[in-house]
Structure formats: C-alpha cells, structure tokens
Scaffold this motif. Structure first.
Motif, mmCIF file in Angstrom:
data_model
loop_
_atom_site.group_PDB
_atom_site.id
_atom_site.type_symbol
_atom_site.label_atom_id
_atom_site.label_comp_id
_atom_site.label_asym_id
_atom_site.label_seq_id
_atom_site.Cartn_x
_atom_site.Cartn_y
_atom_site.Cartn_z
ATOM 1 N N MET A 140 18.105 -31.643 -26.397
ATOM 2 C CA MET A 140 17.524 -31.018 -25.227
ATOM 3 C C MET A 140 16.315 -31.844 -24.786
ATOM 4 S SD MET A 140 14.827 -28.963 -24.062
ATOM 5 C CE MET A 140 14.196 -27.962 -25.385
ATOM 6 N N ILE A 141 16.306 -32.249 -23.522
ATOM 7 C CA ILE A 141 15.266 -33.126 -23.003
ATOM 8 C C ILE A 141 14.250 -32.359 -22.164
ATOM 9 C CG2 ILE A 141 14.808 -35.242 -21.702
ATOM 10 C CD1 ILE A 141 16.516 -35.572 -24.252
ATOM 11 N N SER A 142 14.708 -31.369 -21.422
ATOM 12 C CA SER A 142 13.770 -30.652 -20.557
ATOM 13 C C SER A 142 14.305 -29.286 -20.168
ATOM 14 C CB SER A 142 13.477 -31.461 -19.285
ATOM 15 O OG SER A 142 14.619 -31.484 -18.441
ATOM 16 N N ILE A 143 13.371 -28.433 -19.774
ATOM 17 C CA ILE A 143 13.680 -27.135 -19.170
ATOM 18 C C ILE A 143 12.911 -27.070 -17.867
ATOM 19 C CG2 ILE A 143 13.489 -24.621 -19.377
ATOM 20 C CD1 ILE A 143 13.624 -24.923 -22.361
ATOM 21 N N SER A 144 13.551 -26.656 -16.806
ATOM 22 C CA SER A 144 12.869 -26.564 -15.517
ATOM 23 C C SER A 144 13.237 -25.259 -14.833
ATOM 24 C CB SER A 144 13.231 -27.753 -14.620
ATOM 25 O OG SER A 144 14.621 -27.803 -14.397
ATOM 26 N N SER A 145 12.409 -24.886 -13.872
ATOM 27 C CA SER A 145 12.634 -23.640 -13.136
ATOM 28 C C SER A 145 13.549 -23.907 -11.956
ATOM 29 C CB SER A 145 11.306 -23.069 -12.636
ATOM 30 O OG SER A 145 10.685 -23.975 -11.745
ATOM 31 N N LEU A 146 14.296 -22.891 -11.580
ATOM 32 C CA LEU A 146 15.176 -23.003 -10.437
ATOM 33 C C LEU A 146 14.537 -22.430 -9.181
ATOM 34 C CD1 LEU A 146 18.623 -22.162 -12.081
ATOM 35 C CD2 LEU A 146 17.599 -24.388 -11.615
ATOM 36 N N LYS A 147 13.758 -21.372 -9.350
ATOM 37 C CA LYS A 147 13.081 -20.796 -8.182
ATOM 38 C C LYS A 147 12.050 -19.782 -8.659
ATOM 39 C CE LYS A 147 16.732 -17.335 -7.574
ATOM 40 N NZ LYS A 147 17.702 -16.732 -6.648
ATOM 41 N N GLY A 148 10.930 -19.730 -7.962
ATOM 42 C CA GLY A 148 9.921 -18.701 -8.197
ATOM 43 C C GLY A 148 9.318 -18.673 -9.580
ATOM 44 N N MET A 149 9.326 -19.807 -10.300
ATOM 45 C CA MET A 149 8.793 -19.815 -11.653
ATOM 46 C C MET A 149 7.925 -21.043 -11.856
ATOM 47 S SD MET A 149 11.834 -18.779 -14.267
ATOM 48 C CE MET A 149 12.496 -20.426 -14.111
ATOM 49 N N THR A 150 7.050 -20.956 -12.849
ATOM 50 C CA THR A 150 6.339 -22.124 -13.335
ATOM 51 C C THR A 150 6.613 -22.249 -14.828
ATOM 52 O OG1 THR A 150 4.336 -20.836 -13.763
ATOM 53 C CG2 THR A 150 4.507 -21.928 -11.621
ATOM 54 N N ILE A 151 6.751 -23.475 -15.293
ATOM 55 C CA ILE A 151 7.028 -23.731 -16.701
ATOM 56 C C ILE A 151 6.005 -24.709 -17.241
ATOM 57 C CG2 ILE A 151 8.679 -24.691 -18.349
ATOM 58 C CD1 ILE A 151 10.923 -23.662 -16.714
ATOM 59 N N HIS A 152 5.350 -24.314 -18.329
ATOM 60 C CA HIS A 152 4.360 -25.162 -18.972
ATOM 61 C C HIS A 152 4.875 -25.577 -20.346
ATOM 62 C CE1 HIS A 152 1.438 -24.143 -15.861
ATOM 63 N NE2 HIS A 152 1.765 -22.871 -16.024
ATOM 64 N N HIS A 153 4.819 -26.871 -20.603
ATOM 65 C CA HIS A 153 5.253 -27.383 -21.900
ATOM 66 C C HIS A 153 4.095 -27.243 -22.878
ATOM 67 C CE1 HIS A 153 6.679 -31.034 -24.463
ATOM 68 N NE2 HIS A 153 7.011 -29.883 -25.002
ATOM 69 N N ALA A 154 4.328 -26.521 -23.974
ATOM 70 C CA ALA A 154 3.281 -26.287 -24.977
ATOM 71 C C ALA A 154 3.827 -26.602 -26.353
ATOM 72 C CB ALA A 154 2.800 -24.837 -24.908
ATOM 73 N N GLY A 155 3.679 -27.862 -26.782
ATOM 74 C CA GLY A 155 4.171 -28.244 -28.096
ATOM 75 C C GLY A 155 5.683 -28.176 -28.150
ATOM 76 N N ARG A 156 6.212 -27.359 -29.041
ATOM 77 C CA ARG A 156 7.661 -27.235 -29.175
ATOM 78 C C ARG A 156 8.226 -26.125 -28.302
ATOM 79 N NH1 ARG A 156 9.475 -25.545 -34.950
ATOM 80 N NH2 ARG A 156 11.272 -24.745 -33.827
ATOM 81 N N SER A 157 7.382 -25.502 -27.498
ATOM 82 C CA SER A 157 7.825 -24.371 -26.694
ATOM 83 C C SER A 157 7.561 -24.601 -25.209
ATOM 84 C CB SER A 157 7.112 -23.088 -27.142
ATOM 85 O OG SER A 157 7.369 -22.809 -28.494
ATOM 86 N N PHE A 158 8.194 -23.764 -24.396
ATOM 87 C CA PHE A 158 7.985 -23.767 -22.959
ATOM 88 C C PHE A 158 7.586 -22.347 -22.546
ATOM 89 C CE2 PHE A 158 10.789 -27.240 -23.824
ATOM 90 C CZ PHE A 158 10.460 -28.236 -22.904
ATOM 91 N N GLU A 159 6.482 -22.236 -21.819
ATOM 92 C CA GLU A 159 6.048 -20.930 -21.324
ATOM 93 C C GLU A 159 6.548 -20.769 -19.897
ATOM 94 O OE1 GLU A 159 2.033 -18.183 -20.833
ATOM 95 O OE2 GLU A 159 1.871 -20.373 -20.918
ATOM 96 N N ILE A 160 7.320 -19.720 -19.681
ATOM 97 C CA ILE A 160 7.894 -19.444 -18.367
ATOM 98 C C ILE A 160 7.166 -18.259 -17.754
ATOM 99 C CG2 ILE A 160 9.980 -18.806 -17.112
ATOM 100 C CD1 ILE A 160 11.587 -20.076 -19.342
ATOM 101 N N LYS A 161 6.625 -18.462 -16.544
ATOM 102 C CA LYS A 161 5.904 -17.400 -15.851
ATOM 103 C C LYS A 161 6.584 -17.105 -14.523
ATOM 104 C CE LYS A 161 1.295 -18.334 -17.751
ATOM 105 N NZ LYS A 161 -0.120 -18.660 -17.422
ATOM 106 N N ASP A 162 6.827 -15.819 -14.277
ATOM 107 C CA ASP A 162 7.362 -15.387 -13.000
ATOM 108 C C ASP A 162 6.913 -13.961 -12.744
ATOM 109 O OD1 ASP A 162 8.891 -13.815 -14.658
ATOM 110 O OD2 ASP A 162 10.770 -14.884 -14.291
ATOM 111 N N GLU A 163 7.566 -13.287 -11.797
ATOM 112 C CA GLU A 163 7.150 -11.926 -11.465
ATOM 113 C C GLU A 163 7.381 -10.953 -12.614
ATOM 114 O OE1 GLU A 163 11.414 -12.444 -10.137
ATOM 115 O OE2 GLU A 163 9.522 -13.574 -10.055
ATOM 116 N N ASN A 164 8.186 -11.351 -13.587
ATOM 117 C CA ASN A 164 8.446 -10.489 -14.738
ATOM 118 C C ASN A 164 7.436 -10.682 -15.861
ATOM 119 O OD1 ASN A 164 10.885 -9.409 -13.607
ATOM 120 N ND2 ASN A 164 11.918 -11.328 -14.130
ATOM 121 N N GLY A 165 6.503 -11.618 -15.687
ATOM 122 C CA GLY A 165 5.509 -11.871 -16.726
ATOM 123 C C GLY A 165 5.695 -13.236 -17.355
ATOM 124 N N SER A 166 5.263 -13.354 -18.609
ATOM 125 C CA SER A 166 5.306 -14.630 -19.314
ATOM 126 C C SER A 166 6.246 -14.549 -20.512
ATOM 127 C CB SER A 166 3.897 -15.013 -19.788
ATOM 128 O OG SER A 166 3.922 -16.190 -20.549
#
Length: 313
Positions: A140-166
């Motif tokens: 796995m090389i990357s994770i990205s958002s498709l719409k209405g989200m932001t993704i932050h790379h944090a070490g071995r994890s990805f934090e996904i933020k949208d209207e549903n929270g984090s």
C-alpha cells in the motif's frame, strides 16, 4: 519451483510462528486454492447479514504477476476470523475485532471486480493497482480522499476527517523492506468508516510497462539492492551504476543546508540538472528509482549532506 510459489512461501514464512517447518510448495498452493474455492461458496445469507456493517479493506502483499489466486498472509494465525471471498473473487474479507481485513486475491483484476467485491460488503473504497518497481509490489503506497475529506499522514496511520468526525486508518506492517520509501503491507479500516477513500497498491509491471510507482533503488529486489550511495561522489556512483547496468534518468540539485531554513519549500523536481554540467566531485545525497527499468534519479550537490534523507521528488 517457480518464482510465484517461491515468493508466496517466503512471504508466508516470514510471518509464521512455525517458520522452521518446511512445507511442500505444491501442497501449499493446493491448500490455498481449496480455501478460496470453499469460501467462494459462502451462502449469500452471510453477506446479507453483514451488509449493514462497513467492512474494511486491508489489501495485502499480493506480489504475483498474472496469478489469479495469490494470497500472502501478513497477520498471525488466529488474529482474524474466517476468510470470506467476494463475489468477483478479487478480494477476501476477514473480521478482525471492530475492523475488517481484506486481502487481494487477484492483483491483476479489472477495477470493476474490486468495486464489485467492496460493494457486496457495503464499502465505498476505490482500490487501484499501479505498476511498481519490485520493492513496492503488493504494498500500500497511499490513501487519498475522494470528496469532502482531509487525510493526514501520521506515522503508520492516516487520520481521516469529514462531517462524521475523525477516524484513524492504520497501516499494517509486514513483508520485505521498502528502503527509504513509505509503504505498508496493508491497511486496517474501522468497520464504521462511512467516508469514501481511494487506496493505491503496487503491482508487478507488465513487459514494456513503465513504473508509475518507483521505489528506493537500493531496497531489496531493486536494481541497486544493498548499495550505499549517500555522500559518495557522482563519479563513484557512476561506476557502481555501470556495474549494475543502470543509467541515470534525471539529476536534481538539492536544497542549500545553510543558513537554517534556506531550503524551505525547495522542490528538487524544479531544479533539474543537465548531466554534462555536473562535476564528478559533487556528492550524491539521495537516489530515487526511475520510471523505466534499470534507471535511477539522483539528488546531488557540491557538498556532502548532513540532513535527514529526502523522501522523493
């Protein structure tokens, strides 16, 4: 024993607590096919019962070219539930606490088959397999958002933020080293994830196909495996490249290290150098894989570097 079976045995053995046991590869392949065939006959009621839960996808190191049934196990036995093969038989799903792991069965499947399997489990995940250099195949090389989200790379994890929270999507370690590049054997996604995401995995390049994902050329399996290039002169590295039948696709000028902050915002890809302008006494700071086989890209400067390695242009 062909290379596909050898790679399967090596990947399974690296994560097997009984790794000293020598299994016959033919028996292993037959057993794997039986598991997939048996799970493929899972009653539809099972899928309907789970359809209200958002399953995860942990596509895992499937590093075989053209193999219709390729499964490399990254988790220890007993850590996940039974495998359930998707209707398109491109992915296999396994429950893992409040997450779900998904493995790639066919790394060469048409994207519609991945979407079919994800949709059968209520998942809004777009999985892409891109041609990659050897150390990134099945990773796995990357994770990205498709719409209405932001993704932050944090070490071995990805934090996904949208209207549903984090939500944290965790990368799963395992398999061969990727050298100086980020990669994971898979991802572990919470069952309640509602946001659409795109996951990119590397697959083996077909004959004549360029690498979309170029790894660290000194990583295991790569053309310069095992070499140390950092702070060698351009002339020294040139000799090593010729010995490995490798050419330089591009040279980049590295950012100045002083005064502090002088290199902030420096983009090496915006500072391409012509080969004839580079003295052999300059230093190589980093090497990146090229997009063609047996090629590299070099980050160079007149001084030896003392800064942390750059992760790629």
């Amino acid at each position: 024993m062909n290379n596909d079976l050898k790679q399967l045995r090596n990947m399974v053995g690296a994560h097997d607590p009984a790794r000293q046991v020598r299994a016959d590869p033919l028996v292993m392949s037959t057993a794997l096919k039986k598991i997939i065939d048996d799970t493929g006959r899972t009653p539809q009621a099972t899928i309907r019962r789970r359809s209200r839960r958002w399953l995860i996808a942990v596509p895992i190191a499937a590093a075989l070219t053209g193999a219709a049934l390729a499964l490399n196990v990254v988790v220890q036995p007993g850590e996940v539930g039974p495998l359930q093969v998707g209707p398109a038989k491109a992915l296999a799903f396994a429950e893992n606490g409040d997450h779900f792991d998904v493995r790639i069965l066919d790394p060469d499947a048409d994207p519609t088959r991945y979407r079919t399997d994800f949709a059968a489990y209520g998942m809004d995940v777009d999985l892409k397999m891109e041609p990659a250099s050897p150390s990134l195949v099945g990773k796995m090389i990357s994770i990205s958002s498709l719409k209405g989200m932001t993704i932050h790379h944090a070490g071995r994890s990805f934090e996904i933020k949208d209207e549903n929270g984090s939500t944290m999507v965790e990368g799963i370690d395992g398999g061969p080293d990727c050298g100086n590049m980020f990669c994971k054997a898979g991802v572990r996604i919470p069952a309640d994830l509602r946001s659409p995401i795109e996951i990119i995995f590397g697959r083996a390049a077909r004959p004549g196909e360029r690498y979309e994902l170029a790894g660290d050329p000194t990583a295991p399996g790569e053309v310069l495996e095992g070499l140390t290039l950092r702070n060698r002169t351009v002339a020294e590295v040139g000799l090593l490249l010729r010995q490995r039948h490798t050419t330089v696709q591009e040279y980049y000028h590295d950012a100045p290290e002083s005064p502090p902050g002088a290199g902030r915002g420096w983009q090496p890809s915006e500072h391409v150098l012509q080969p004839e302008s580079i003295p052999g006494t300059w230093y190589v700071h980093e090497a990146f894989g090229g997009h063609d086989r047996n090629t590299v890209r070099l980050l160079v400067a007149p001084w030896p570097t003392s800064v942390r390695p750059y992760k790629g242009p």
